[in-house]
Design a protein around this motif. Structure first.
Motif, PDB file in Angstrom:
ATOM      1  N   ASN A 493       0.845  -1.186   0.000  1.00 25.67           N
ATOM      2  CA  ASN A 493       0.000   0.000   0.000  1.00 25.67           C
ATOM      3  C   ASN A 493       0.885   1.241   0.000  1.00 25.67           C
ATOM      4  O   ASN A 493       1.696   1.428   0.919  1.00 25.67           O
ATOM      5  CB  ASN A 493      -0.898   0.016   1.229  1.00 25.67           C
ATOM      6  CG  ASN A 493      -1.900  -1.127   1.236  1.00 25.67           C
ATOM      7  OD1 ASN A 493      -2.990  -1.015   0.692  1.00 25.67           O
ATOM      8  ND2 ASN A 493      -1.513  -2.249   1.851  1.00 25.67           N
ATOM      9  N   LEU A 524     -10.308  -2.280   2.047  1.00 22.92           N
ATOM     10  CA  LEU A 524     -10.954  -2.931   0.897  1.00 22.92           C
ATOM     11  C   LEU A 524     -10.492  -4.379   0.943  1.00 22.92           C
ATOM     12  O   LEU A 524      -9.380  -4.710   0.549  1.00 22.92           O
ATOM     13  CB  LEU A 524     -10.529  -2.246  -0.410  1.00 22.92           C
ATOM     14  CG  LEU A 524     -10.784  -0.728  -0.489  1.00 22.92           C
ATOM     15  CD1 LEU A 524     -10.210  -0.153  -1.782  1.00 22.92           C
ATOM     16  CD2 LEU A 524     -12.276  -0.433  -0.392  1.00 22.92           C
ATOM     17  N   HIS A 526     -11.351  -7.347  -0.471  1.00 21.61           N
ATOM     18  CA  HIS A 526     -11.245  -8.302  -1.579  1.00 21.61           C
ATOM     19  C   HIS A 526     -10.714  -7.665  -2.864  1.00 21.61           C
ATOM     20  O   HIS A 526     -10.917  -8.185  -3.959  1.00 21.61           O
ATOM     21  CB  HIS A 526     -12.607  -8.945  -1.837  1.00 21.61           C
ATOM     22  CG  HIS A 526     -13.195  -9.595  -0.611  1.00 21.61           C
ATOM     23  ND1 HIS A 526     -12.621 -10.698  -0.029  1.00 21.61           N
ATOM     24  CD2 HIS A 526     -14.273  -9.276   0.149  1.00 21.61           C
ATOM     25  CE1 HIS A 526     -13.325 -11.052   1.037  1.00 21.61           C
ATOM     26  NE2 HIS A 526     -14.338 -10.200   1.167  1.00 21.61           N
ATOM     27  N   GLU A 527     -10.007  -6.555  -2.714  1.00 26.88           N
ATOM     28  CA  GLU A 527      -9.474  -5.863  -3.880  1.00 26.88           C
ATOM     29  C   GLU A 527      -8.262  -6.590  -4.466  1.00 26.88           C
ATOM     30  O   GLU A 527      -8.041  -6.609  -5.667  1.00 26.88           O
ATOM     31  CB  GLU A 527      -9.087  -4.434  -3.489  1.00 26.88           C
ATOM     32  CG  GLU A 527      -8.661  -3.544  -4.639  1.00 26.88           C
ATOM     33  CD  GLU A 527      -9.831  -3.082  -5.501  1.00 26.88           C
ATOM     34  OE1 GLU A 527      -9.578  -2.609  -6.629  1.00 26.88           O
ATOM     35  OE2 GLU A 527     -10.990  -3.216  -5.049  1.00 26.88           O
ATOM     36  N   ALA A 528      -7.462  -7.211  -3.599  1.00 27.15           N
ATOM     37  CA  ALA A 528      -6.248  -7.897  -4.039  1.00 27.15           C
ATOM     38  C   ALA A 528      -6.160  -9.262  -3.376  1.00 27.15           C
ATOM     39  O   ALA A 528      -6.732  -9.484  -2.311  1.00 27.15           O
ATOM     40  CB  ALA A 528      -5.014  -7.057  -3.706  1.00 27.15           C
ATOM     41  N   VAL A 533      -6.420  -4.092   1.131  1.00 27.90           N
ATOM     42  CA  VAL A 533      -5.953  -2.818   0.587  1.00 27.90           C
ATOM     43  C   VAL A 533      -6.447  -1.711   1.511  1.00 27.90           C
ATOM     44  O   VAL A 533      -7.613  -1.713   1.931  1.00 27.90           O
ATOM     45  CB  VAL A 533      -6.472  -2.605  -0.856  1.00 27.90           C
ATOM     46  CG1 VAL A 533      -6.146  -1.200  -1.339  1.00 27.90           C
ATOM     47  CG2 VAL A 533      -5.870  -3.649  -1.795  1.00 27.90           C
ATOM     48  N   ASN A 565      -3.373  -0.548  -8.762  1.00 26.84           N
ATOM     49  CA  ASN A 565      -4.277   0.524  -9.144  1.00 26.84           C
ATOM     50  C   ASN A 565      -3.899   1.782  -8.386  1.00 26.84           C
ATOM     51  O   ASN A 565      -3.278   1.718  -7.320  1.00 26.84           O
ATOM     52  CB  ASN A 565      -5.731   0.149  -8.861  1.00 26.84           C
ATOM     53  CG  ASN A 565      -6.705   0.874  -9.767  1.00 26.84           C
ATOM     54  OD1 ASN A 565      -6.343   1.848 -10.426  1.00 26.84           O
ATOM     55  ND2 ASN A 565      -7.934   0.398  -9.810  1.00 26.84           N
TER      56      ASN A 565
END
Length: 584
Positions: A493, A524, A526-528, A533, A565
């Protein structure tokens, strides 16, 4: 070289192959096993290796895990009539190697079981029936006689190897073949049909990881065992209980064990982590605590209260700078009660003492044990480690983190001295190296097996273009290090210059063992793939660990970037400026 492989349902298979004259390996390949012992992850499965040696008489060395019962026994019967097996050598009694001994006794009640005195005691509680036995120790031998076809005489010489990694372990050296059978020692969790160590680069990370988790906490015992090995004739193969057999690069692996163990055994200051073998989860929880202590570069010695004699127990506990004690049975047997008395008598007021739940089902209450220790004047090493249900991944992580905190206490003076040792000008010059500010997050497992962690990082750099890759320096005593092994995933991050202070303060806090590092943080989930995240991060990179380079006090993690991202294309990355180079 004759070889055969049989498939078993559920990604289990069997392999049978000759490894020397009159010597056959029967390997159980467990391709998908993902957890072992102290809940450390397996990236490449594992194997359970057993061996047949035929002289004038025949010996079987170890059996297999009970999950292979339906296929392993028929394969053994293809090789030999079980009633023709004269001796079963039990290297140690952990269930992954002894799980089919009861079945073998059903097929051959007259087989003689050969093992250490402690192993035979443990085995009585496992098989619940009488059996013929022979207790052996260092220097004892078992002569199988000469094989009539090969003309080779097979005579076993035994070496006691307690605490590698169970108290009942013995090594068996076959003078006829030059093979040393060591069960867990020198092994690795690596599943492959490749019988020998033909590709050292492929197996080296798993070999080191296995050592760190299981053998490192007993480095003193490793060195004692290797001294006994030095008295043997030339060893050409080490037939391990897990993974490929060591033959083609044997000196390399032996040198690694000797070097790593010598480093871990430097100095007289150490923590004694006690456990009660074959009682609840004491052995596995003690290993997690010991592993954490070792991560902080502190010395550690595991001590079995059931199998260690009174004189050695007094020395190991009395000379330790810190002692970690399990809860013991509320009604211990006479021998264990005597050991508990010896333990309490050996403690002194200058030591740090911690307590953990053995979760044996009928434990002395942990508060009662802690109060008993406090009454003797010991300082508290960490808050009592309470286990309220079957130990989960989070419980093992909490034990490991408590061990790391204790290890840092033991090495604090050395750490301060190291910080003061750098030349002033050099220290200031190093401090001018700047870096960004990041939070590394990692998560593994689900539900009760969930383990996750985070840390602030600054030593991060792009390391490759194609594929895109980065390096991250991770201190060896960081909790997250255990989740960043080869094959693991994590998230980098990237913090933003105008909004990083709150996140940095949060993740720089000293968290108690087992604390949720993400409580109150916008995530977040389930972003990665590799971990959460941070919702307030400038950007994130999802990474997969490809290589680890060991430094004196940090691991340099090289990872391939798989996804990423940016939340705000106009914002800039936070930068960390230091004034000195000997701490963050």
């Amino acid at each position: 070289m004759a070889a055969s492989t049989q498939a078993v349902a559920g990604r289990l298979s069997l392999q049978c192959q000759t490894i020397a004259s009159d010597c056959t390996a029967i390997r159980s390949l467990d391709w998908d096993r993902s957890r072992f012992d102290i809940e450390f992850g397996l990236r490449n499965g594992t194997t359970y290796n057993a061996f047949l040696v035929r002289g004038e008489r025949t010996a079987l060395i170890d059996t297999s895990h009970a999950k292979f019962r339906e296929t392993w026994l028929p394969l053994l019967q293809e090789q030999i009539d079980p009633q023709a097996i004269d001796h079963l050598i039990v290297s140690h009694t952990e269930p992954d190697h002894s799980g089919l001994i009861g079945d073998l006794l059903d097929l051959n009640p007259e087989i003689e079981i050969v093992g250490s005195k402690v192993a035979l005691q443990f085995l009585k509680d496992q098989v619940h029936r009488p059996f013929r036995s022979r207790a052996v120790k260092s220097g004892d031998s078992l002569d199988l006689g000469t094989n009539p076809e090969s003309g080779v005489e097979h005579r076993f010489e035994f070496l006691s190897a307690p605490n590698l990694h169970w108290p009942d372990t013995i090594f068996s050296f076959d003078h006829g073949s030059g093979i040393l059978y060591t069960c867990d020692a020198f092994g690795l969790h690596y599943c492959s049909e490749e019988l020998f160590d033909s590709d050292p680069g492929a197996i080296a990370p798993d070999f080191r990881f296995y050592y760190e988790c299981l053998m490192g906490p007993n480095a003193r015992s490793v060195l004692q065992a290797m001294k006994r090995m030095d008295g043997l004739p030339a060893i050409n193969t080490i037939a391990v209980g897990h993974g490929p057999l060591l033959r083609q690069h044997l000196s390399h692996w032996l040198n690694d064990y000797r070097e790593w163990s010598s480093q871990r055994s430097k100095g007289d200051s150490y923590a004694a982590v006690c456990y009660v073998s074959q009682y609840g989860f004491s052995d596995r929880l003690s290993q997690a605590i010991a592993h954490g202590i070792g991560k902080a570069d502190a010395q550690v010695q595991l001590v079995d209260l059931r199998a260690t004699d009174a004189q050695e127990l007094t020395a190991l506990v009395g000379e330790a700078k810190a002692v970690v004690v399990p809860t013991w049975p509320a009604e211990p047997d006479a021998e264990l009660q005597s050991s508990i008395g010896t333990l309490l008598a050996a403690l002194h007021s200058k030591q740090l003492v911690g307590v953990y739940d053995a979760f044996g089902g009928n434990d002395e209450p942990i508060d009662a044990v802690a109060d008993q220790l406090r009454a003797q004047g010991q300082k508290t090493a960490f808050a009592p480690l309470r286990i309220r249900q079957l130990p989960s991944g989070a419980d093992y992580q909490r034990c490991e983190e408590a061990g790391t905190d204790l290890g840092q206490l033991l090495t604090r003076e050395k750490t301060i001295a190291a910080m003061k040792s750098l030349d002033g000008d050099l220290d200031k010059a190093l401090g001018r190296l700047s870096g960004g500010l990041y939070v590394v997050t990692a998560s593994q497992g689900e539900g009760e097996s969930l383990r996750r962690s985070a840390m602030v990082a600054s030593w991060v750099s792009q390391a490759s273009f194609s594929p895109p890759g980065i390096t991250v320096a991770v201190a060896k005593d960081r909790a997250i290090e255990a989740l960043m092994q080869v094959g693991d995933r994590f998230v980098l991050n990237i913090l933003r210059e105008d909004n990083h202070q709150q996140l940095m303060r949060h993740f720089l806090k000293r968290f108690p063992p087992g604390a949720d590092r993400f409580a109150g943080v916008n995530l977040l989930e389930h972003e990665a793939q590799g971990g959460p995240v941070l919702g307030d991060a400038l950007a994130y990179l999802g990474c997969r660990v490809e290589q680890r380079l060991e430094g004196p006090d940090h691991w340099i993690i090289y990872a391939e970037v798989e996804q990423g991202n940016v939340a705000d294309a106009d914002a800039t990355t936070a930068v960390h400026h230091r004034k000195v180079g000997n701490h963050y």
